[in-house]
Design an enzyme around this catalytic site. Structure first.
Site, PDB file in Angstrom:
ATOM      1  N   LYS A  52      42.371  -1.560  -7.868  1.00 49.21           N
ATOM      2  CA  LYS A  52      42.161  -2.837  -8.559  1.00 49.21           C
ATOM      3  C   LYS A  52      42.222  -2.654 -10.072  1.00 49.21           C
ATOM      4  CE  LYS A  52      39.271  -4.682  -4.852  1.00 49.21           C
ATOM      5  NZ  LYS A  52      37.912  -5.130  -4.493  1.00 49.21           N
ATOM      6  N   ALA A  68      36.036  -2.717  -8.868  1.00 51.53           N
ATOM      7  CA  ALA A  68      34.908  -2.391  -7.994  1.00 51.53           C
ATOM      8  C   ALA A  68      35.204  -2.850  -6.577  1.00 51.53           C
ATOM      9  CB  ALA A  68      33.625  -3.049  -8.505  1.00 51.53           C
ATOM     10  N   ASP A  69      34.590  -2.181  -5.622  1.00 50.18           N
ATOM     11  CA  ASP A  69      34.716  -2.581  -4.229  1.00 50.18           C
ATOM     12  C   ASP A  69      33.449  -2.187  -3.484  1.00 50.18           C
ATOM     13  OD1 ASP A  69      36.821  -3.747  -2.345  1.00 50.18           O
ATOM     14  OD2 ASP A  69      35.987  -2.090  -1.189  1.00 50.18           O
ATOM     15  N   THR A  70      33.069  -3.014  -2.515  1.00 50.71           N
ATOM     16  CA  THR A  70      31.860  -2.785  -1.732  1.00 50.71           C
ATOM     17  C   THR A  70      32.194  -2.864  -0.249  1.00 50.71           C
ATOM     18  OG1 THR A  70      30.478  -3.756  -3.469  1.00 50.71           O
ATOM     19  CG2 THR A  70      29.508  -3.619  -1.270  1.00 50.71           C
ATOM     20  N   GLY A 105      31.955   1.205  -4.933  1.00 45.03           N
ATOM     21  CA  GLY A 105      32.736   2.091  -5.781  1.00 45.03           C
ATOM     22  C   GLY A 105      33.114   1.382  -7.061  1.00 45.03           C
TER      23      GLY A 105
END
Length: 191
Positions: A52, A68-70, A105
């Site tokens: 991203k 960011a990623d969850t 992350g």
């Protein structure tokens, strides 16, 4: 400080950056979130965050870009955003009365350097009744969230215990991010 860009349309991530008084603008990354062959949930969220950030950084070379990623994991199963209400119900039934892990992350990227990190938080749910799950799903709140719940919203009533960073579960480990961002922008070496 260089211009700071959030490569996400997430209202929760925007709220957290505002809470921390970090000036930023939003440029939504058009990356397709696909999970490849990674060895761990931490690797997955850091890789997606990096994808991203990288997609936006390509056209914003003079900026610092945040991706960011969850994801939510339970028993080695990855629970992303549900595709529909039926999948949301299945996820909530799976998590009922159990402890699961939430990984967020983060990638910070500029022309000069890139830093990635993640936070892991354990969340334990109370036993949920079918009625509680159905009422919650009817609110539509769980339909755009990893694991089918929002800890900062109506889903908070399901949480019995949390160990780790609450804000990471919301979508951004803001306290660590602010410290990492200061170090990133100062030019200090990253450990």
């Amino acid at each position: 400080m260089k211009k700071f860009i959030l490569a996400s349309g997430s209202p929760r991530r925007k709220e957290l950056l505002e809470l921390a008084n970090v000036p930023f603008e939003v440029v939504v990354s058009e990356v397709e979130e696909t999970i490849g062959a990674y060895s761990s949930p931490a690797d997955i969220v850091m890789a997606l965050a990096l994808q991203k950030a990288s997609a936006v950084a390509e056209t914003h070379e003079e900026s610092i870009v945040l991706g960011a990623d969850t994801i939510v994991t339970y028993d080695s199963r990855i629970l992303g955003k549900p595709k529909d209400a039926a999948e949301a119900k299945e996820m909530l039934q799976l998590l009922s009365g159990k402890t699961h892990e939430v990984y967020t992350g983060v990638a910070l990227m500029s022309k000069e350097k890139t830093v990635t990190f993640y936070e892991r938080t354990e969340v334990t749910f109370w036993e949920l009744t079918e009625e509680e799950i159905d009422v919650y799903i009817a609110t539509k709140e769980p339909l755009d969230k990893a694991g089918s719940y929002g800890i900062q919203g109506k889903g908070a009533i399901f949480v019995q215990h949390i160990q780790g960073d609450y804000y990471s579960v919301v979508g951004l480990p803001i306290a660590r991010l602010v410290r990492e961002l200061k170090q990133f922008d100062s030019g200090a070496s990253h450990a």
